[in-house]
Design a protein around this motif. Structure first.
Motif, PDB file in Angstrom:
ATOM      1  N   ARG A  71      27.971  21.533  21.036  1.00 28.73           N
ATOM      2  CA  ARG A  71      28.574  22.183  19.867  1.00 28.73           C
ATOM      3  C   ARG A  71      28.366  21.393  18.586  1.00 28.73           C
ATOM      4  O   ARG A  71      28.276  21.974  17.505  1.00 28.73           O
ATOM      5  N   LEU A  72      28.264  20.077  18.701  1.00 33.42           N
ATOM      6  CA  LEU A  72      28.110  19.248  17.503  1.00 33.42           C
ATOM      7  C   LEU A  72      26.675  19.228  16.978  1.00 33.42           C
ATOM      8  O   LEU A  72      26.447  18.831  15.830  1.00 33.42           O
ATOM      9  N   LYS A  73      25.707  19.608  17.811  1.00 32.52           N
ATOM     10  CA  LYS A  73      24.304  19.720  17.376  1.00 32.52           C
ATOM     11  C   LYS A  73      23.813  18.444  16.683  1.00 32.52           C
ATOM     12  O   LYS A  73      23.391  18.465  15.526  1.00 32.52           O
ATOM     13  N   LEU A  74      23.849  17.349  17.412  1.00 37.68           N
ATOM     14  CA  LEU A  74      23.440  16.062  16.852  1.00 37.68           C
ATOM     15  C   LEU A  74      21.942  16.005  16.603  1.00 37.68           C
ATOM     16  O   LEU A  74      21.156  16.646  17.295  1.00 37.68           O
ATOM     17  N   ASN A  75      21.554  15.213  15.625  1.00 39.98           N
ATOM     18  CA  ASN A  75      20.152  14.849  15.457  1.00 39.98           C
ATOM     19  C   ASN A  75      19.767  13.826  16.515  1.00 39.98           C
ATOM     20  O   ASN A  75      20.638  13.140  17.079  1.00 39.98           O
ATOM     21  N   SER A  76      18.487  13.667  16.755  1.00 43.02           N
ATOM     22  CA  SER A  76      18.020  12.772  17.811  1.00 43.02           C
ATOM     23  C   SER A  76      18.359  11.311  17.527  1.00 43.02           C
ATOM     24  O   SER A  76      18.452  10.498  18.444  1.00 43.02           O
ATOM     25  N   ASN A  77      18.552  10.957  16.258  1.00 46.24           N
ATOM     26  CA  ASN A  77      18.828   9.560  15.900  1.00 46.24           C
ATOM     27  C   ASN A  77      20.325   9.257  15.832  1.00 46.24           C
ATOM     28  O   ASN A  77      20.724   8.153  15.481  1.00 46.24           O
ATOM     29  N   GLN A  78      21.175  10.228  16.168  1.00 51.30           N
ATOM     30  CA  GLN A  78      22.612  10.010  16.107  1.00 51.30           C
ATOM     31  C   GLN A  78      23.183   9.699  17.489  1.00 51.30           C
ATOM     32  O   GLN A  78      22.743  10.261  18.490  1.00 51.30           O
ATOM     33  N   GLU A  79      24.161   8.814  17.520  1.00 48.98           N
ATOM     34  CA  GLU A  79      24.840   8.457  18.766  1.00 48.98           C
ATOM     35  C   GLU A  79      26.221   9.088  18.792  1.00 48.98           C
ATOM     36  O   GLU A  79      26.910   9.149  17.769  1.00 48.98           O
ATOM     37  N   LEU A  80      26.639   9.533  19.969  1.00 53.17           N
ATOM     38  CA  LEU A  80      27.939  10.175  20.140  1.00 53.17           C
ATOM     39  C   LEU A  80      28.788   9.387  21.135  1.00 53.17           C
ATOM     40  O   LEU A  80      28.310   8.994  22.201  1.00 53.17           O
ATOM     41  N   TYR A  81      30.071   9.173  20.767  1.00 50.29           N
ATOM     42  CA  TYR A  81      31.008   8.471  21.637  1.00 50.29           C
ATOM     43  C   TYR A  81      32.327   9.242  21.682  1.00 50.29           C
ATOM     44  O   TYR A  81      32.617  10.051  20.799  1.00 50.29           O
ATOM     45  N   PHE A  82      33.117   8.958  22.719  1.00 52.70           N
ATOM     46  CA  PHE A  82      34.418   9.585  22.894  1.00 52.70           C
ATOM     47  C   PHE A  82      35.465   8.490  23.032  1.00 52.70           C
ATOM     48  O   PHE A  82      35.291   7.555  23.828  1.00 52.70           O
ATOM     49  N   SER A  83      36.540   8.603  22.271  1.00 55.38           N
ATOM     50  CA  SER A  83      37.577   7.574  22.317  1.00 55.38           C
ATOM     51  C   SER A  83      38.949   8.209  22.524  1.00 55.38           C
ATOM     52  O   SER A  83      39.126   9.417  22.358  1.00 55.38           O
ATOM     53  N   TYR A  84      39.904   7.374  22.881  1.00 55.31           N
ATOM     54  CA  TYR A  84      41.277   7.832  23.052  1.00 55.31           C
ATOM     55  C   TYR A  84      42.218   6.815  22.424  1.00 55.31           C
ATOM     56  O   TYR A  84      41.840   5.670  22.162  1.00 55.31           O
ATOM     57  N   ILE A  85      43.444   7.257  22.162  1.00 57.46           N
ATOM     58  CA  ILE A  85      44.455   6.361  21.613  1.00 57.46           C
ATOM     59  C   ILE A  85      45.121   5.625  22.760  1.00 57.46           C
ATOM     60  O   ILE A  85      45.681   6.227  23.685  1.00 57.46           O
ATOM     61  N   ASP A  86      45.036   4.316  22.702  1.00 55.00           N
ATOM     62  CA  ASP A  86      45.581   3.448  23.744  1.00 55.00           C
ATOM     63  C   ASP A  86      46.894   2.857  23.228  1.00 55.00           C
ATOM     64  O   ASP A  86      46.901   2.094  22.264  1.00 55.00           O
ATOM     65  N   TYR A  87      48.002   3.254  23.844  1.00 52.63           N
ATOM     66  CA  TYR A  87      49.322   2.807  23.395  1.00 52.63           C
ATOM     67  C   TYR A  87      49.706   1.481  24.035  1.00 52.63           C
ATOM     68  O   TYR A  87      49.420   1.230  25.206  1.00 52.63           O
ATOM     69  N   ASP A  88      50.388   0.658  23.280  1.00 56.80           N
ATOM     70  CA  ASP A  88      50.844  -0.650  23.776  1.00 56.80           C
ATOM     71  C   ASP A  88      51.917  -0.458  24.848  1.00 56.80           C
ATOM     72  O   ASP A  88      52.601   0.565  24.887  1.00 56.80           O
ATOM     73  N   GLU A  89      52.073  -1.467  25.692  1.00 58.22           N
ATOM     74  CA  GLU A  89      53.109  -1.425  26.729  1.00 58.22           C
ATOM     75  C   GLU A  89      54.454  -1.911  26.212  1.00 58.22           C
ATOM     76  O   GLU A  89      55.461  -1.824  26.905  1.00 58.22           O
ATOM     77  N   PHE A  90      54.463  -2.423  24.978  1.00 58.02           N
ATOM     78  CA  PHE A  90      55.696  -2.953  24.385  1.00 58.02           C
ATOM     79  C   PHE A  90      55.949  -2.283  23.033  1.00 58.02           C
ATOM     80  O   PHE A  90      55.011  -1.840  22.360  1.00 58.02           O
ATOM     81  N   ILE A  91      57.212  -2.222  22.646  1.00 60.73           N
ATOM     82  CA  ILE A  91      57.575  -1.945  21.262  1.00 60.73           C
ATOM     83  C   ILE A  91      58.018  -3.267  20.646  1.00 60.73           C
ATOM     84  O   ILE A  91      58.497  -4.172  21.350  1.00 60.73           O
ATOM     85  N   TYR A  92      57.892  -3.387  19.323  1.00 58.72           N
ATOM     86  CA  TYR A  92      58.120  -4.673  18.657  1.00 58.72           C
ATOM     87  C   TYR A  92      59.027  -4.506  17.448  1.00 58.72           C
ATOM     88  O   TYR A  92      58.935  -3.522  16.707  1.00 58.72           O
ATOM     89  N   SER A  93      59.883  -5.496  17.263  1.00 52.28           N
ATOM     90  CA  SER A  93      60.627  -5.625  16.011  1.00 52.28           C
ATOM     91  C   SER A  93      60.113  -6.879  15.318  1.00 52.28           C
ATOM     92  O   SER A  93      59.128  -7.483  15.749  1.00 52.28           O
ATOM     93  N   GLU A  94      60.805  -7.285  14.256  1.00 55.44           N
ATOM     94  CA  GLU A  94      60.387  -8.499  13.547  1.00 55.44           C
ATOM     95  C   GLU A  94      60.514  -9.738  14.425  1.00 55.44           C
ATOM     96  O   GLU A  94      59.775 -10.703  14.274  1.00 55.44           O
ATOM     97  N   SER A  95      61.428  -9.698  15.409  1.00 57.02           N
ATOM     98  CA  SER A  95      61.718 -10.919  16.166  1.00 57.02           C
ATOM     99  C   SER A  95      61.619 -10.782  17.687  1.00 57.02           C
ATOM    100  O   SER A  95      61.672 -11.780  18.393  1.00 57.02           O
ATOM    101  N   LYS A  96      61.476  -9.566  18.210  1.00 58.08           N
ATOM    102  CA  LYS A  96      61.462  -9.445  19.669  1.00 58.08           C
ATOM    103  C   LYS A  96      60.597  -8.265  20.099  1.00 58.08           C
ATOM    104  O   LYS A  96      60.157  -7.461  19.284  1.00 58.08           O
ATOM    105  N   SER A  97      60.381  -8.185  21.414  1.00 60.05           N
ATOM    106  CA  SER A  97      59.615  -7.082  21.998  1.00 60.05           C
ATOM    107  C   SER A  97      60.352  -6.580  23.236  1.00 60.05           C
ATOM    108  O   SER A  97      61.066  -7.332  23.899  1.00 60.05           O
TER     109      SER A  97
END
Length: 342
Positions: free
Chosen positions: A206-232
């Motif tokens: 569907r994107l109809k890339l040119n031969s010189n273009q590279e295509l990649y797929f990524s995802y959002i990777d969420y941290d295992e912790f939440i953080y404040s100014e002083s702790k997690s």
């Protein structure tokens, strides 16, 4: 109602598309001047308005390059209260830089973070510093054609790819789909982690890339912790706790989905929202004594407010479904070759 309005405005989309196409034609033919610079410049952007994951992608490039080169980022500094060129320093804050550049500065203090709506002037100012950058990353500069970057990374969101979109105001495209041909690399962002090879191939067609273009797929990777100014705190430990989730970003649904339990309250604000004193009072009243968890981009604007004692943020990063080594190699080859040729 919104969809009906967009259909009514379709003639204006045709006009807007015509104007942007003429502008691109004039730049392509050299009638309008693009400025080039004698160092590697990577522009990261999109064809549509907002929400494609530019910030985590810029951070990925910073991590990749900053151990080998002197890196600078240059952003417009959207909704900042300052004007002209600003180079981040110890006195900077989100009001001076904008939320995303200030986030870069907080996370990567060893690189140069600058803002300037005039990218040409911003690059010239960076190159006049006592310690010149060796690589400049242009944030959200795909349509800023007065500067010609040496390398273009184009982002498009899974489920909302530019091949299926229309020009503003009917759709969300800032310029026509043909603008994608300027990209060296196209990344489909925010994909499901289990996106099949078959589905990836369908998107590639569907994107109809040119031969010189590279295509990649990524995802959002969420941290295992939440953080404040002083702790997690581990996310698993607060998943079922009562909390208030707060977001002022373009597409907050995945953020909420990652953290939300049945009893949580959600507050949604516009992207890059400036939180007023009245907003802060209302948020605190709704939260009572609960944890308040927000995005990293919102946190840099809220961390010194009346919410700070109960405020946490969830970091994210961009990760590739596959072929990250090839992506890294392409970027490093471009920067290395450009540096040697200087």
């Amino acid at each position: 109602m919104i969809n009906l309005l967009r259909k009514i405005l379709f003639p204006f989309s045709i006009l807007y598309g015509f104007i942007t196409s003429i502008r691109n034609f004039l730049f392509d033919k050299g009638i309008l001047k693009s400025h080039t610079f004698d160092l590697p410049i990577i522009a990261v952007g999109n064809l549509s308005v907002g929400g494609t994951g530019k910030t985590p992608q810029i951070e990925y490039l910073i991590r990749l390059l900053s151990s080998k080169y002197k890196v600078a980022t240059l952003s417009r500094g959207y909704k900042r209260k300052s004007e002209g060129f600003v180079l981040a320093d110890a006195n900077s804050n989100a009001a001076v830089l904008g939320d995303e550049p200030f986030q870069f500065y907080q996370k990567f203090p060893n690189i140069q973070i600058a803002v300037d709506a005039n990218r040409k002037n911003g690059i010239e100012q960076l190159l006049s510093q006592p310690s010149k950058p060796e690589v400049i990353l242009l944030d959200d500069a795909y349509q800023h054609r007065k500067v010609k970057a040496g390398f273009y990374v184009l982002l498009t969101s899974y489920g909302d790819i530019y091949a299926d979109d229309f020009m503003l105001p009917t759709g969300n495209l800032r310029e026509s789909r043909s603008g994608s041909k300027r990209a060296n690399i196209i990344i489909v962002t925010k994909c499901p982690e289990n996106l099949s090879i078959e589905e990836q191939n369908k998107i590639r067609i569907r994107l109809k890339l040119n031969s010189n273009q590279e295509l990649y797929f990524s995802y959002i990777d969420y941290d295992e912790f939440i953080y404040s100014e002083s702790k997690s705190i581990k996310v698993d430990e607060i998943k079922n706790a009562d909390k208030l989730l707060l977001a002022g970003i373009a597409k907050p649904e995945p953020f909420f989905a990652y953290l939300q339990s049945n009893n949580d309250e959600k507050l949604v604000f516009p992207d890059h929202h400036h939180f007023s004193e009245n907003d802060l009072v209302n948020i605190k009243d709704k939260a009572q004594n609960k944890l308040i968890i927000t995005t990293e981009k919102d946190y840099v604007r809220l961390k010194n407010s009346v919410l700070k004692e109960q405020l946490y943020y969830l970091p994210i990063k961009s990760s590739f479904l596959s072929d990250s080594d090839n992506f890294d190699k392409t970027i490093l080859n471009y920067v290395g070759t450009s540096t040697r040729n200087r």
